[in-house]
Design a protein around this motif. Structure first.
Motif, PDB file in Angstrom:
ATOM      1  N   GLU A 119       0.826  -1.206   0.000  1.00 55.14           N
ATOM      2  CA  GLU A 119       0.000   0.000   0.000  1.00 55.14           C
ATOM      3  C   GLU A 119       0.863   1.259   0.000  1.00 55.14           C
ATOM      4  O   GLU A 119       0.523   2.254  -0.651  1.00 55.14           O
ATOM      5  CB  GLU A 119      -0.925  -0.009   1.204  1.00 55.14           C
ATOM      6  N   LEU A 120       1.976   1.219   0.710  1.00 54.21           N
ATOM      7  CA  LEU A 120       2.877   2.371   0.731  1.00 54.21           C
ATOM      8  C   LEU A 120       3.491   2.614  -0.649  1.00 54.21           C
ATOM      9  O   LEU A 120       3.667   3.766  -1.063  1.00 54.21           O
ATOM     10  CB  LEU A 120       3.993   2.150   1.755  1.00 54.21           C
ATOM     11  N   ALA A 121       3.807   1.539  -1.343  1.00 53.55           N
ATOM     12  CA  ALA A 121       4.399   1.679  -2.674  1.00 53.55           C
ATOM     13  C   ALA A 121       3.372   2.167  -3.693  1.00 53.55           C
ATOM     14  O   ALA A 121       3.688   2.949  -4.597  1.00 53.55           O
ATOM     15  CB  ALA A 121       4.988   0.342  -3.123  1.00 53.55           C
ATOM     16  N   GLU A 122       2.118   1.740  -3.528  1.00 51.01           N
ATOM     17  CA  GLU A 122       1.086   2.057  -4.517  1.00 51.01           C
ATOM     18  C   GLU A 122       0.344   3.353  -4.220  1.00 51.01           C
ATOM     19  O   GLU A 122      -0.012   4.104  -5.144  1.00 51.01           O
ATOM     20  CB  GLU A 122       0.086   0.904  -4.583  1.00 51.01           C
ATOM     21  N   PHE A 123       0.116   3.635  -2.937  1.00 53.11           N
ATOM     22  CA  PHE A 123      -0.640   4.834  -2.555  1.00 53.11           C
ATOM     23  C   PHE A 123       0.108   5.630  -1.484  1.00 53.11           C
ATOM     24  O   PHE A 123      -0.374   5.754  -0.351  1.00 53.11           O
ATOM     25  CB  PHE A 123      -2.029   4.437  -2.030  1.00 53.11           C
ATOM     26  N   PRO A 124       1.259   6.177  -1.787  1.00 56.16           N
ATOM     27  CA  PRO A 124       2.059   6.855  -0.753  1.00 56.16           C
ATOM     28  C   PRO A 124       1.378   8.073  -0.135  1.00 56.16           C
ATOM     29  O   PRO A 124       1.456   8.281   1.075  1.00 56.16           O
ATOM     30  CB  PRO A 124       3.340   7.256  -1.507  1.00 56.16           C
ATOM     31  N   GLU A 125       0.682   8.869  -0.949  1.00 64.09           N
ATOM     32  CA  GLU A 125       0.051  10.074  -0.419  1.00 64.09           C
ATOM     33  C   GLU A 125      -1.117   9.727   0.500  1.00 64.09           C
ATOM     34  O   GLU A 125      -1.266  10.315   1.581  1.00 64.09           O
ATOM     35  CB  GLU A 125      -0.422  10.977  -1.571  1.00 64.09           C
ATOM     36  N   GLN A 126      -1.928   8.773   0.073  1.00 63.13           N
ATOM     37  CA  GLN A 126      -3.054   8.368   0.906  1.00 63.13           C
ATOM     38  C   GLN A 126      -2.577   7.749   2.216  1.00 63.13           C
ATOM     39  O   GLN A 126      -3.175   7.978   3.273  1.00 63.13           O
ATOM     40  CB  GLN A 126      -3.931   7.368   0.145  1.00 63.13           C
ATOM     41  N   GLU A 127      -1.513   6.985   2.152  1.00 56.64           N
ATOM     42  CA  GLU A 127      -0.968   6.373   3.354  1.00 56.64           C
ATOM     43  C   GLU A 127      -0.398   7.428   4.294  1.00 56.64           C
ATOM     44  O   GLU A 127      -0.501   7.310   5.521  1.00 56.64           O
ATOM     45  CB  GLU A 127       0.111   5.357   2.984  1.00 56.64           C
ATOM     46  N   PHE A 128       0.217   8.474   3.731  1.00 58.85           N
ATOM     47  CA  PHE A 128       0.728   9.557   4.564  1.00 58.85           C
ATOM     48  C   PHE A 128      -0.410  10.272   5.280  1.00 58.85           C
ATOM     49  O   PHE A 128      -0.320  10.568   6.481  1.00 58.85           O
ATOM     50  CB  PHE A 128       1.520  10.551   3.723  1.00 58.85           C
ATOM     51  N   GLU A 129      -1.485  10.532   4.553  1.00 58.21           N
ATOM     52  CA  GLU A 129      -2.652  11.190   5.170  1.00 58.21           C
ATOM     53  C   GLU A 129      -3.240  10.303   6.276  1.00 58.21           C
ATOM     54  O   GLU A 129      -3.687  10.812   7.313  1.00 58.21           O
ATOM     55  CB  GLU A 129      -3.699  11.478   4.097  1.00 58.21           C
ATOM     56  N   GLU A 130      -3.227   9.020   6.041  1.00 59.90           N
ATOM     57  CA  GLU A 130      -3.727   8.092   7.055  1.00 59.90           C
ATOM     58  C   GLU A 130      -2.851   8.141   8.301  1.00 59.90           C
ATOM     59  O   GLU A 130      -3.356   8.103   9.433  1.00 59.90           O
ATOM     60  CB  GLU A 130      -3.756   6.672   6.491  1.00 59.90           C
ATOM     61  N   LEU A 131      -1.542   8.232   8.110  1.00 58.29           N
ATOM     62  CA  LEU A 131      -0.615   8.319   9.242  1.00 58.29           C
ATOM     63  C   LEU A 131      -0.856   9.587  10.045  1.00 58.29           C
ATOM     64  O   LEU A 131      -0.867   9.565  11.282  1.00 58.29           O
ATOM     65  CB  LEU A 131       0.831   8.263   8.741  1.00 58.29           C
TER      66      LEU A 131
ATOM     67  N   ALA B 227       9.285   5.271   6.395  1.00 59.57           N
ATOM     68  CA  ALA B 227       7.825   5.311   6.322  1.00 59.57           C
ATOM     69  C   ALA B 227       7.212   3.960   6.689  1.00 59.57           C
ATOM     70  O   ALA B 227       6.194   3.891   7.381  1.00 59.57           O
ATOM     71  CB  ALA B 227       7.388   5.720   4.915  1.00 59.57           C
ATOM     72  N   PHE B 228       7.843   2.888   6.245  1.00 64.11           N
ATOM     73  CA  PHE B 228       7.302   1.559   6.512  1.00 64.11           C
ATOM     74  C   PHE B 228       7.276   1.269   8.012  1.00 64.11           C
ATOM     75  O   PHE B 228       6.281   0.787   8.549  1.00 64.11           O
ATOM     76  CB  PHE B 228       8.133   0.513   5.776  1.00 64.11           C
ATOM     77  N   ALA B 229       8.379   1.579   8.698  1.00 62.08           N
ATOM     78  CA  ALA B 229       8.446   1.338  10.142  1.00 62.08           C
ATOM     79  C   ALA B 229       7.427   2.192  10.885  1.00 62.08           C
ATOM     80  O   ALA B 229       6.798   1.739  11.851  1.00 62.08           O
ATOM     81  CB  ALA B 229       9.853   1.632  10.662  1.00 62.08           C
ATOM     82  N   ALA B 230       7.241   3.443  10.433  1.00 62.57           N
ATOM     83  CA  ALA B 230       6.279   4.336  11.081  1.00 62.57           C
ATOM     84  C   ALA B 230       4.864   3.786  10.951  1.00 62.57           C
ATOM     85  O   ALA B 230       4.101   3.749  11.925  1.00 62.57           O
ATOM     86  CB  ALA B 230       6.369   5.727  10.474  1.00 62.57           C
ATOM     87  N   HIS B 231       4.491   3.340   9.768  1.00 58.94           N
ATOM     88  CA  HIS B 231       3.146   2.799   9.559  1.00 58.94           C
ATOM     89  C   HIS B 231       2.960   1.481  10.305  1.00 58.94           C
ATOM     90  O   HIS B 231       1.896   1.222  10.867  1.00 58.94           O
ATOM     91  CB  HIS B 231       2.896   2.596   8.064  1.00 58.94           C
ATOM     92  N   ALA B 232       3.994   0.649  10.313  1.00 59.42           N
ATOM     93  CA  ALA B 232       3.889  -0.636  11.011  1.00 59.42           C
ATOM     94  C   ALA B 232       3.658  -0.424  12.500  1.00 59.42           C
ATOM     95  O   ALA B 232       2.857  -1.125  13.126  1.00 59.42           O
ATOM     96  CB  ALA B 232       5.164  -1.450  10.786  1.00 59.42           C
ATOM     97  N   GLU B 233       4.336   0.573  13.071  1.00 59.62           N
ATOM     98  CA  GLU B 233       4.201   0.810  14.510  1.00 59.62           C
ATOM     99  C   GLU B 233       2.839   1.380  14.859  1.00 59.62           C
ATOM    100  O   GLU B 233       2.185   0.913  15.797  1.00 59.62           O
ATOM    101  CB  GLU B 233       5.293   1.777  14.976  1.00 59.62           C
TER     102      GLU B 233
END
Length: 233
Positions: free
Chosen positions: A89-101, A127-133
């Motif tokens: 999801e981070l690779a495909e939708f980076p902006e949406q994932e950032f907004e989610e974070l 970014a991956f570690a931040a979302h995983a946590e």
């Protein structure tokens, strides 16, 4: 804050491992004590008691290790699947994932500006570690090893089993059951206290449950062994 005081998130993980080890040892104490005292109720010979105790120790340790391996493997597979999904999801939708974070940090109580800044800095670092946590509550670098869990369970169970086995075999035959009973009750009280303290619970009830349950279990198995020894002896 003292510079030498540990504040690593792995401290809670180590406490969980320690508590699991205490509970594993407690399982070894209870199951092996019931087995050897039951056999001692049927015969005063050390040979059958030793055979039953060693067989119970080995079977219990293998069972504990296998159960832990299967359980942790299933958990690890699920965690890895979730992490891979998040990576995709981070690779495909980076902006949406950032907004989610950002939204997740706002939900934790940060202001919109602070949440954006924290999310930005952590995403720039990893970014991956931040979302995983935040999303999954996982550390990709600290997933539990099934082999380590299995080995720890086997060692804990074996350690606990050795105590009642030694307590029943070392004293003279006429007092071996009494000595084993006392040693096991004391050991259960200690493990109950330690596990309760590690879990943040009041030790009184934990100790009482273990001592009463263990004593009742030993009394029942001894009675069954004595009846079997009389019937088939």
């Amino acid at each position: 804050m003292h510079p030498d005081e540990p504040h690593d998130v792995s401290v809670s993980g180590r406490l969980n491992w320690l508590r699991a080890g205490v509970l594993g040892a407690n399982d070894g104490i209870v199951s092996t004590a019931g087995l050897v005292i039951g056999v001692a109720g049927a015969t005063a010979s050390a040979g059958p008691i030793l055979t039953a105790g060693v067989a119970g120790l080995v079977a219990g340790a293998v069972s504990m290790a296998l159960g832990e391996y299967v359980s942790v493997s299933s958990q690890r597979d699920t965690e890895q699947a979730l992490l891979e999904k998040e990576r995709g999801e981070l690779a495909e939708f980076p902006e949406q994932e950032f907004e989610e974070l950002v939204a997740l940090y706002e939900a934790k109580g940060l202001s919109a500006a602070t949440a954006w800044q924290v999310a930005r800095e952590l995403s720039d670092k990893d970014a991956f570690a931040a979302h995983a946590e935040v999303e999954l509550h996982l550390d990709p670098n600290q997933l539990t090893s099934p082999w380590q869990a299995a080995g720890a369970s086997a060692v804990a169970f074996t350690t606990g089993s050795l105590l009642p086995l030694a307590a029943i075999l070392l004293p003279p035959p006429e007092i071996r059951v009494v000595i084993a009973f006392i040693v096991v009750v004391v050991a259960l009280a200690v493990t109950g206290y330690v596990s309760a303290r590690l879990g943040g619970a009041r030790p009184g009830r934990a100790v009482l449950r273990l001592v009463v349950g263990g004593a009742a279990g030993m009394a029942i198995t001894y009675g069954i062994g004595a009846l079997a020894g009389t019937a088939f002896g």
